[in-house]
Write a protein that holds these residues in place. Structure first.
Motif, PDB file in Angstrom:
ATOM      1  N   VAL A  42      83.711 144.036 -49.839  1.00 47.19           N
ATOM      2  CA  VAL A  42      83.651 142.597 -50.114  1.00 47.19           C
ATOM      3  C   VAL A  42      84.811 141.863 -49.441  1.00 47.19           C
ATOM      4  CG1 VAL A  42      82.337 142.906 -52.244  1.00 47.19           C
ATOM      5  CG2 VAL A  42      84.839 142.781 -52.355  1.00 47.19           C
ATOM      6  N   ARG A  43      85.927 142.541 -49.237  1.00 44.88           N
ATOM      7  CA  ARG A  43      87.004 141.948 -48.453  1.00 44.88           C
ATOM      8  C   ARG A  43      86.560 141.757 -47.000  1.00 44.88           C
ATOM      9  NH1 ARG A  43      92.254 142.217 -50.499  1.00 44.88           N
ATOM     10  NH2 ARG A  43      92.402 143.153 -52.574  1.00 44.88           N
ATOM     11  N   GLU A  44      85.819 142.722 -46.482  1.00 42.51           N
ATOM     12  CA  GLU A  44      85.309 142.616 -45.119  1.00 42.51           C
ATOM     13  C   GLU A  44      84.370 141.413 -44.995  1.00 42.51           C
ATOM     14  OE1 GLU A  44      82.904 145.514 -41.972  1.00 42.51           O
ATOM     15  OE2 GLU A  44      83.968 146.386 -43.686  1.00 42.51           O
ATOM     16  N   VAL A  45      83.522 141.231 -45.995  1.00 39.86           N
ATOM     17  CA  VAL A  45      82.624 140.079 -45.996  1.00 39.86           C
ATOM     18  C   VAL A  45      83.426 138.786 -46.094  1.00 39.86           C
ATOM     19  CG1 VAL A  45      80.785 138.894 -47.271  1.00 39.86           C
ATOM     20  CG2 VAL A  45      80.693 141.377 -46.963  1.00 39.86           C
ATOM     21  N   ARG A  46      84.412 138.764 -46.959  1.00 36.95           N
ATOM     22  CA  ARG A  46      85.247 137.570 -47.137  1.00 36.95           C
ATOM     23  C   ARG A  46      85.878 137.132 -45.817  1.00 36.95           C
ATOM     24  NH1 ARG A  46      90.654 138.673 -50.200  1.00 36.95           N
ATOM     25  NH2 ARG A  46      90.954 139.706 -48.178  1.00 36.95           N
ATOM     26  N   ASP A  47      86.277 138.086 -44.988  1.00 38.98           N
ATOM     27  CA  ASP A  47      86.976 137.768 -43.751  1.00 38.98           C
ATOM     28  C   ASP A  47      86.032 137.542 -42.568  1.00 38.98           C
ATOM     29  OD1 ASP A  47      89.318 138.037 -45.177  1.00 38.98           O
ATOM     30  OD2 ASP A  47      89.637 140.128 -44.570  1.00 38.98           O
ATOM     31  N   ASP A  48      84.732 137.682 -42.782  1.00 41.59           N
ATOM     32  CA  ASP A  48      83.744 137.502 -41.720  1.00 41.59           C
ATOM     33  C   ASP A  48      83.270 136.044 -41.734  1.00 41.59           C
ATOM     34  OD1 ASP A  48      81.677 137.513 -39.927  1.00 41.59           O
ATOM     35  OD2 ASP A  48      80.470 139.013 -40.986  1.00 41.59           O
ATOM     36  N   ARG A  49      83.761 135.240 -40.833  1.00 39.14           N
ATOM     37  CA  ARG A  49      83.444 133.807 -40.832  1.00 39.14           C
ATOM     38  C   ARG A  49      82.002 133.529 -40.417  1.00 39.14           C
ATOM     39  NH1 ARG A  49      88.502 130.059 -38.922  1.00 39.14           N
ATOM     40  NH2 ARG A  49      90.087 130.953 -40.313  1.00 39.14           N
ATOM     41  N   ASP A  50      81.341 134.502 -39.805  1.00 41.96           N
ATOM     42  CA  ASP A  50      79.962 134.298 -39.378  1.00 41.96           C
ATOM     43  C   ASP A  50      78.955 134.618 -40.472  1.00 41.96           C
ATOM     44  OD1 ASP A  50      80.670 133.505 -36.780  1.00 41.96           O
ATOM     45  OD2 ASP A  50      80.868 135.605 -36.153  1.00 41.96           O
ATOM     46  N   CYS A  51      79.383 135.288 -41.527  1.00 41.43           N
ATOM     47  CA  CYS A  51      78.460 135.667 -42.608  1.00 41.43           C
ATOM     48  C   CYS A  51      78.126 134.444 -43.464  1.00 41.43           C
ATOM     49  CB  CYS A  51      79.086 136.754 -43.479  1.00 41.43           C
ATOM     50  SG  CYS A  51      78.016 137.287 -44.839  1.00 41.43           S
ATOM     51  N   ARG A  52      76.838 134.200 -43.677  1.00 42.35           N
ATOM     52  CA  ARG A  52      76.414 133.083 -44.517  1.00 42.35           C
ATOM     53  C   ARG A  52      75.707 133.539 -45.786  1.00 42.35           C
ATOM     54  NH1 ARG A  52      73.193 128.538 -41.591  1.00 42.35           N
ATOM     55  NH2 ARG A  52      73.398 127.745 -43.720  1.00 42.35           N
ATOM     56  N   ILE A  53      75.180 134.770 -45.774  1.00 43.61           N
ATOM     57  CA  ILE A  53      74.480 135.314 -46.936  1.00 43.61           C
ATOM     58  C   ILE A  53      74.953 136.733 -47.164  1.00 43.61           C
ATOM     59  CG2 ILE A  53      72.252 135.913 -47.977  1.00 43.61           C
ATOM     60  CD1 ILE A  53      72.300 132.987 -47.493  1.00 43.61           C
ATOM     61  N   LEU A  54      75.279 137.070 -48.411  1.00 44.34           N
ATOM     62  CA  LEU A  54      75.540 138.457 -48.801  1.00 44.34           C
ATOM     63  C   LEU A  54      74.485 138.873 -49.813  1.00 44.34           C
ATOM     64  CD1 LEU A  54      77.173 141.100 -49.029  1.00 44.34           C
ATOM     65  CD2 LEU A  54      78.493 139.991 -50.857  1.00 44.34           C
ATOM     66  N   VAL A  55      73.783 139.963 -49.524  1.00 52.24           N
ATOM     67  CA  VAL A  55      72.821 140.539 -50.460  1.00 52.24           C
ATOM     68  C   VAL A  55      73.443 141.802 -51.035  1.00 52.24           C
ATOM     69  CG1 VAL A  55      70.512 141.494 -50.766  1.00 52.24           C
ATOM     70  CG2 VAL A  55      70.877 139.601 -49.160  1.00 52.24           C
ATOM     71  N   LEU A  56      73.466 141.891 -52.345  1.00 50.42           N
ATOM     72  CA  LEU A  56      74.003 143.064 -53.043  1.00 50.42           C
ATOM     73  C   LEU A  56      72.843 143.767 -53.726  1.00 50.42           C
ATOM     74  CD1 LEU A  56      76.645 144.558 -53.825  1.00 50.42           C
ATOM     75  CD2 LEU A  56      76.741 143.109 -55.864  1.00 50.42           C
ATOM     76  N   ARG A  57      72.665 145.062 -53.457  1.00 49.68           N
ATOM     77  CA  ARG A  57      71.529 145.792 -54.023  1.00 49.68           C
ATOM     78  C   ARG A  57      71.899 147.247 -54.230  1.00 49.68           C
ATOM     79  NH1 ARG A  57      67.028 144.310 -50.299  1.00 49.68           N
ATOM     80  NH2 ARG A  57      65.860 145.448 -51.866  1.00 49.68           N
ATOM     81  N   GLY A  58      70.979 148.019 -54.811  1.00 52.79           N
ATOM     82  CA  GLY A  58      71.210 149.431 -55.046  1.00 52.79           C
ATOM     83  C   GLY A  58      70.185 150.282 -54.319  1.00 52.79           C
ATOM     84  N   ALA A  59      70.584 151.468 -53.915  1.00 54.80           N
ATOM     85  CA  ALA A  59      69.666 152.394 -53.265  1.00 54.80           C
ATOM     86  C   ALA A  59      68.712 152.998 -54.294  1.00 54.80           C
ATOM     87  CB  ALA A  59      70.447 153.496 -52.568  1.00 54.80           C
ATOM     88  N   GLY A  60      67.542 153.398 -53.818  1.00 56.72           N
ATOM     89  CA  GLY A  60      66.567 153.978 -54.726  1.00 56.72           C
ATOM     90  C   GLY A  60      65.931 152.924 -55.602  1.00 56.72           C
ATOM     91  N   ASP A  61      65.614 153.293 -56.825  1.00 54.07           N
ATOM     92  CA  ASP A  61      64.936 152.365 -57.741  1.00 54.07           C
ATOM     93  C   ASP A  61      65.856 151.878 -58.849  1.00 54.07           C
ATOM     94  OD1 ASP A  61      65.177 154.693 -59.154  1.00 54.07           O
ATOM     95  OD2 ASP A  61      63.045 154.935 -59.608  1.00 54.07           O
ATOM     96  N   THR A  62      67.152 151.831 -58.565  1.00 58.74           N
ATOM     97  CA  THR A  62      68.142 151.378 -59.548  1.00 58.74           C
ATOM     98  C   THR A  62      69.156 150.474 -58.868  1.00 58.74           C
ATOM     99  OG1 THR A  62      67.955 153.399 -60.874  1.00 58.74           O
ATOM    100  CG2 THR A  62      69.938 152.085 -61.174  1.00 58.74           C
ATOM    101  N   PHE A  63      69.510 149.385 -59.553  1.00 55.96           N
ATOM    102  CA  PHE A  63      70.581 148.533 -59.038  1.00 55.96           C
ATOM    103  C   PHE A  63      71.922 149.209 -59.304  1.00 55.96           C
ATOM    104  CE2 PHE A  63      73.631 144.975 -59.730  1.00 55.96           C
ATOM    105  CZ  PHE A  63      73.661 144.516 -58.421  1.00 55.96           C
ATOM    106  N   CYS A  64      72.336 149.255 -60.555  1.00 62.68           N
ATOM    107  CA  CYS A  64      73.601 149.899 -60.905  1.00 62.68           C
ATOM    108  C   CYS A  64      73.636 150.115 -62.413  1.00 62.68           C
ATOM    109  CB  CYS A  64      74.780 149.042 -60.460  1.00 62.68           C
ATOM    110  SG  CYS A  64      76.393 149.723 -60.915  1.00 62.68           S
ATOM    111  N   SER A  65      73.936 151.346 -62.810  1.00 61.80           N
ATOM    112  CA  SER A  65      73.976 151.679 -64.236  1.00 61.80           C
ATOM    113  C   SER A  65      75.367 151.545 -64.839  1.00 61.80           C
ATOM    114  CB  SER A  65      73.465 153.115 -64.448  1.00 61.80           C
ATOM    115  OG  SER A  65      74.264 154.038 -63.722  1.00 61.80           O
ATOM    116  N   GLY A  66      76.328 151.016 -64.061  1.00 60.28           N
ATOM    117  CA  GLY A  66      77.667 150.816 -64.600  1.00 60.28           C
ATOM    118  C   GLY A  66      78.618 151.934 -64.222  1.00 60.28           C
TER     119      GLY A  66
END
Length: 266
Positions: A42-66
């Motif tokens: 997320v620091r890399e995204v923060r410093d990328d001035r060309d990025c306009r959209i960040l999509v956060l997702r999980g691999a497989g059939d689960t987002f994140c169980s904590g």
């Protein structure tokens, strides 16, 4: 970009970056290694001035169980403090990002997974998602905002219910309480994310940045302060590139065509 990560997949397509939590064998549970990589990503995204959209997702059939509770037995007495500080730093970076953030949620969205969605601008979830804050049954307390941001998002009463009972609930309840913007079938998740991305990319980036900034910062102020915060922003907006697009009928027509009926079918 993803070659720098072992537990994440980080990809970029023009102005859209996707971070995929990539431990599907444990429902994308967050151990220390993946948490450290997420902070770095997320620091890399923060410093990328060309990025306009960040999509956060999980691999497989689960987002994140904590949190990965299997790792707790290896922690020293000092580790919980430092891990919670790292968690909070990560979600604060996500909340403050200039790009629009979209959580694409499927399967389990519990504990730290739910807390990650609280700092995203949009949440699109499948109808098979399960939500909740089960930390209490592991004798731990939330560390990413489950007792603070969640209470601000849904109210203290509901936040206490979910944190103190540890109950899981379905996507329709998450939507009713404002945790989700859009529910779809699992096969439609990518399509819904792409449609929202198209709408947001059609907006003028400067205006999007200003609007997101004043909404995020105004949310922490009393209403009088939030309203006052809007005043000095408006003249700059009218003088900047946005006013040229306002007078550009073609650009405005394209935006309105994409936007005026968006998500109005439910």
């Amino acid at each position: 970009m993803s070659e720098h990560y072992q537990h994440l997949i980080l990809t970029r397509s023009e102005t859209v970056t996707t971070i995929t939590l990539n431990r599907p064998h444990v429902h994308n549970a967050l151990d220390r290694a993946m948490s450290d990589e997420l902070n770095r990503a997320v620091r890399e995204v923060r410093d990328d001035r060309d990025c306009r959209i960040l999509v956060l997702r999980g691999a497989g059939d689960t987002f994140c169980s904590g949190d990965d509770v299997a790792e707790f037995g290896t922690w020293t007495p000092e580790d919980p403090y430092w891990q919670v500080r790292k968690y909070q730093e990560t979600v604060q970076i996500i909340e403050d990002l200039t790009p629009i953030t979209i959580a694409a949620v499927d399967g389990a969205c519990t504990g730290g997974g739910l807390e990650l969605t609280l700092v995203c601008d949009f949440v699109i979830a499948t109808d098979r998602t399960r939500w909740g804050m089960p930390e209490i049954d592991w004798d731990i307390t939330p560390g990413w905002g489950g007792t603070s941001r969640l209470a601000r998002a849904v109210g203290t009463r509901k936040a206490k219910e979910w944190n103190l009972t540890g109950a899981l609930f379905a996507a329709d309840k998450a939507e009713r309480h404002g945790l989700v913007n859009r529910i779809c079938a699992p096969d439609d998740l990518d399509t819904e994310v792409a449609a929202l991305t198209d709408v947001m990319l059609a907006k003028h980036p400067t205006t999007v940045r200003r609007t997101k900034f004043i909404m995020n910062k105004g949310a922490d102020l009393p209403i009088s302060g939030a309203l006052a915060f809007e005043v000095p922003i408006q003249p700059f907006a009218l003088e900047a590139a946005g006013i040229r697009d306002f007078t550009d009928r073609k650009a405005r027509a394209t935006r309105r065509e994409l936007s005026q009926h968006f998500w109005q079918n439910s």
